[in-house]
Design a protein around this motif. Structure first.
Motif, short mmCIF file in Angstrom:
data_model
loop_
_atom_site.label_atom_id
_atom_site.label_comp_id
_atom_site.label_asym_id
_atom_site.label_seq_id
_atom_site.Cartn_x
_atom_site.Cartn_y
_atom_site.Cartn_z
N LEU A 158 13.32 18.58 -6.21
CA LEU A 158 12.87 17.86 -5.11
C LEU A 158 11.67 18.37 -4.29
CD1 LEU A 158 16.24 16.32 -3.57
CD2 LEU A 158 14.41 15.25 -4.91
N PRO A 159 10.85 17.85 -3.94
CA PRO A 159 9.68 18.55 -3.07
C PRO A 159 10.15 18.80 -1.80
CG PRO A 159 9.42 16.24 -3.39
CD PRO A 159 10.53 16.60 -4.18
N ALA A 160 9.78 19.75 -0.86
CA ALA A 160 10.00 19.93 0.58
C ALA A 160 9.93 18.68 1.23
CB ALA A 160 9.31 21.11 1.05
N GLU A 161 8.86 17.88 0.89
CA GLU A 161 8.57 16.62 1.54
C GLU A 161 8.15 15.64 0.52
OE1 GLU A 161 5.41 14.48 4.96
OE2 GLU A 161 5.54 17.04 4.59
N ALA A 162 8.96 14.46 0.69
CA ALA A 162 8.87 13.36 -0.27
C ALA A 162 7.54 12.85 -0.33
CB ALA A 162 9.81 12.35 -0.40
N PRO A 163 6.66 12.69 -1.57
CA PRO A 163 5.22 12.05 -1.66
C PRO A 163 5.41 10.32 -0.77
CG PRO A 163 5.92 13.00 -3.48
CD PRO A 163 7.39 12.91 -2.71
N PRO A 164 4.60 10.02 -0.24
CA PRO A 164 4.58 8.64 0.40
C PRO A 164 4.67 7.74 -0.70
CG PRO A 164 2.63 9.88 1.47
CD PRO A 164 3.24 10.91 0.22
N LEU A 165 5.52 6.67 -0.38
CA LEU A 165 5.36 5.33 -1.21
C LEU A 165 4.70 4.50 -0.74
CD1 LEU A 165 9.27 5.59 -2.43
CD2 LEU A 165 7.11 6.68 -3.66
N LEU A 166 3.71 3.98 -1.27
CA LEU A 166 2.89 2.89 -0.50
C LEU A 166 3.23 1.46 -1.57
CD1 LEU A 166 1.30 5.42 0.20
CD2 LEU A 166 -0.75 3.96 -0.03
N ALA A 175 1.38 -8.25 1.57
CA ALA A 175 1.31 -6.88 2.39
C ALA A 175 2.30 -6.97 3.57
CB ALA A 175 -0.04 -6.92 3.05
N ALA A 176 2.52 -8.33 4.28
CA ALA A 176 3.38 -8.37 5.30
C ALA A 176 5.01 -8.28 4.87
CB ALA A 176 3.24 -9.74 6.09
N ARG A 177 5.21 -8.62 3.64
CA ARG A 177 6.53 -8.51 3.26
C ARG A 177 6.93 -7.31 2.80
NH1 ARG A 177 6.12 -13.00 0.22
NH2 ARG A 177 5.04 -11.99 -1.52
N HIS A 178 6.14 -6.40 2.49
CA HIS A 178 6.59 -5.03 2.11
C HIS A 178 6.16 -4.07 3.25
CE1 HIS A 178 7.57 -6.49 -1.75
NE2 HIS A 178 6.39 -6.95 -2.14
N ALA A 179 5.87 -4.64 4.25
CA ALA A 179 5.36 -3.60 5.37
C ALA A 179 6.83 -2.89 5.88
CB ALA A 179 4.92 -4.36 6.42
N TRP A 181 9.07 -1.52 4.19
CA TRP A 181 9.77 -0.22 3.45
C TRP A 181 8.47 0.90 3.14
CZ3 TRP A 181 7.22 0.99 -1.12
CH2 TRP A 181 6.80 -0.30 -1.90
N ALA A 182 7.21 0.49 3.30
CA ALA A 182 6.06 1.10 2.93
C ALA A 182 5.64 2.29 3.58
CB ALA A 182 5.05 0.07 2.53
N ASP A 183 5.16 3.24 3.10
CA ASP A 183 4.63 4.20 3.90
C ASP A 183 2.95 4.27 3.85
OD1 ASP A 183 7.03 5.85 4.36
OD2 ASP A 183 6.72 6.50 2.13
N GLY A 184 2.57 3.05 3.68
CA GLY A 184 1.16 2.74 3.48
C GLY A 184 1.04 1.49 2.76
N LEU A 185 -0.30 0.95 2.62
CA LEU A 185 -0.64 0.00 1.89
C LEU A 185 -1.63 0.33 0.95
CD1 LEU A 185 -0.20 -3.36 1.32
CD2 LEU A 185 -2.11 -3.50 3.15
N ILE A 186 -1.92 -0.09 -0.23
CA ILE A 186 -3.13 -0.41 -0.98
C ILE A 186 -3.33 -1.70 -1.38
CG2 ILE A 186 -2.18 0.27 -3.33
CD1 ILE A 186 -4.87 2.08 -3.64
N THR A 187 -4.66 -2.22 -1.38
CA THR A 187 -5.14 -3.76 -1.91
C THR A 187 -6.63 -3.53 -2.56
OG1 THR A 187 -5.35 -5.68 -1.21
CG2 THR A 187 -6.20 -4.37 0.39
N ALA A 205 3.21 -7.02 10.83
CA ALA A 205 4.46 -6.87 10.41
C ALA A 205 5.30 -5.67 10.75
CB ALA A 205 4.53 -7.32 8.93
N GLY A 206 4.38 -4.52 11.37
CA GLY A 206 5.23 -3.56 11.65
C GLY A 206 4.58 -2.34 10.54
N GLY A 207 3.55 -2.61 9.65
CA GLY A 207 3.20 -1.63 8.55
C GLY A 207 2.72 -0.25 9.16
N ARG A 208 3.27 0.84 8.52
CA ARG A 208 2.71 2.05 9.07
C ARG A 208 1.87 2.76 7.84
NH1 ARG A 208 8.04 2.24 7.22
NH2 ARG A 208 8.54 3.60 5.85
N GLY A 209 1.36 3.97 8.51
CA GLY A 209 0.66 4.75 7.37
C GLY A 209 -0.83 4.06 7.01
N PRO A 210 -1.32 4.77 6.20
CA PRO A 210 -2.84 4.56 5.89
C PRO A 210 -3.05 3.04 5.04
CG PRO A 210 -1.81 5.96 4.15
CD PRO A 210 -0.93 5.97 5.18
#
Length: 324
Positions: A158-166, A175-179, A181-187, A205-210
C-alpha cells in the motif's frame, strides 16, 4: 492556477509512440498528463489500444509529471485487481497518480462473455466497486456480495497515501450521483455552458476535490488539414449517449457515423488552424469552473501539436493566469 495537461490516447498510437509524446509534452511545458484505458479503438483507422497500466508505469518512471487514467473496473477488471494496480503505482510514485472510475462501455467489456448490464445496474456496480477499492486502499480486508463479489481480499503493498479516486461523468445527473464517493470529477469539456451545468451539479451535490475536463481538438497549419485530421480520426466517436455505451466493435462505430456532417464533428472536436482560437476556447472552459484541463489533439501525429502549443498556447495561457 489551472493545470493544463496532455491527454495520451491509447486508441490512436502505439504505446511506444505515446511514451515519446508524453515525454515531449513535459519538455514543452504541459503541467500534467492523463490517458485512456481501452481494449479496443473506436475505429479501424485509429488502430491501437495498448495496456494503459504498463504504459503508466513507464510514463511515471520517465517523466516527473503527475498522471491519471480513466478506467472502468467492475467487469473486465475485478475491483480487487484494480485496487492492487492503483496501490502499486501510488506506492512507487507518491502523490503523482490518480484514477477516475467510470461505468464503462461495451466495446471494452463485452470480451468477458458476461452480459452487458443496463445503465442503472452499471452505475450501481460502479458505486460498489469504488467502495471496495477505497476500503482495500485503506488496508482493510474486504468481503462483499453484491453486483461485484469479493472474498476476504487484501492489498498488501500500500502507498502511504491512497491515490485519489475520481468519478468519470459526462452528464450533470451522473456527476451529482457520484459526488458522494468521489475525490474529484473528470468530464468531457466541449461547450462552456454545458460544462458549467456539470460543474454546478457536482458541487451542489457536495462534490469535493478538483473538477477536471478533457478537450478534444484538432490543429494543423491549415483549416483543411485540421478538418481532415478530425474526420479521419474522430468521426467514429460521434455516436451519442446512451447508444455509445452499448456498441461493441470498431466497425459498428464506423457504420453508425459514416454520414456524420461537418457540423456534428465540430460540436465534438474544436477544429481550427488558429492557435489563438484554441487558446480562447481553453480559457472559456477554464472559466466555466475547471481546476484541470487535459488537451487531446485527435491526430496521430502528436509532435507538431505539442511543439506548437508549447511555444504559443501554453505561454499565453500562463501569462493570462498570472495576470488574474
Amino acid at each position: 492556477m489551472t493545470v493544463i495537461g496532455f491527454h495520451a490516447s491509447h486508441e490512436q498510437l502505439p504505446p511506444s509512440a505515446l511514451l515519446t509524446a508524453v515525454q515531449r509534452a513535459e519538455q514543452a511545458g504541459f503541467d500534467a498528463a492523463m490517458c485512456s484505458d481501452h481494449l479496443a479503438p473506436w475505429s479501424r483507422r485509429q488502430g491501437h489500444s495498448g495496456y494503459a497500466w504498463s504504459w503508466l508505469a513507464a510514463a511515471l518512471a520517465t517523466t516527473s509529471l503527475r498522471l491519471g487514467v480513466v478506467t472502468a473496473p467492475g467487469q473486465r477488471y475485478h475491483p480487487v485487481i484494480a485496487a492492487q494496480k492503483v496501490a502499486t503505482l501510488g506506492e512507487m510514485f507518491p502523490g503523482r497518480f490518480w484514477a477516475a472510475l467510470g461505468s464503462g462501455e461495451a466495446m471494452n467489456e463485452h470480451v468477458t462473455g458476461d452480459g452487458w448490464p443496463a445503465k442503472p445496474e452499471r452505475e450501481q456496480r460502479l458505486v460498489e466497486t469504488a467502495d471496495v477499492m477505497r476500503r482495500l486502499l485503506a488496508g482493510e480486508e474486504v468481503t462483499h456480495d453484491g453486483l461485484v463479489s469479493v472474498h476476504r481480499a487484501r492489498v498488501w503493498s500500500l502507498p502511504a497515501e491512497a491515490p485519489p479516486l475520481l468519478a468519470a461523468a459526462v452528464t450533470a445527473a451522473s456527476a451529482a450521483r457520484h459526488a458522494a464517493w468521489a475525490d474529484g470529477l473528470i468530464t468531457v469539456a466541449s461547450e462552456p455552458r454545458a460544462l458549467r451545468d456539470i460543474v454546478a451539479a457536482y458541487r451542489d451535490a457536495g462534490g469535493r476535490g478538483p473538477v477536471c475536463g478533457q478537450l478534444h481538438l484538432a490543429w494543423a497549419p491549415s483549416e483543411a488539414e485540421a478538418l481532415a485530421i478530425a474526420h479521419d480520426q474522430w468521426q467514429s466517436n460521434l455516436v451519442p449517449a446512451p447508444e455509445v455505451w452499448d456498441i461493441e466493435q470498431p466497425e459498428d462505430f464506423e457504420r453508425r457515423t459514416e454520414g456524420a456532417s461537418v457540423d456534428e464533428l465540430a460540436r465534438a472536436v474544436h477544429i481550427s488552424s488558429d492557435l489563438g482560437r484554441h487558446a480562447d476556447r481553453i480559457g472559456s472552459l477554464v472559466d466555466a469552473g475547471l481546476d484541470e484541463l487535459y488537451l487531446h489533439h485527435v491526430g496521430q501525429e502528436q509532435t507538431p501539436f505539442i511543439d506548437a502549443f508549447g511555444e504559443h498556447v501554453l505561454p499565453q495561457l500562463s501569462a493570462e493566469r498570472s495576470a488574474t
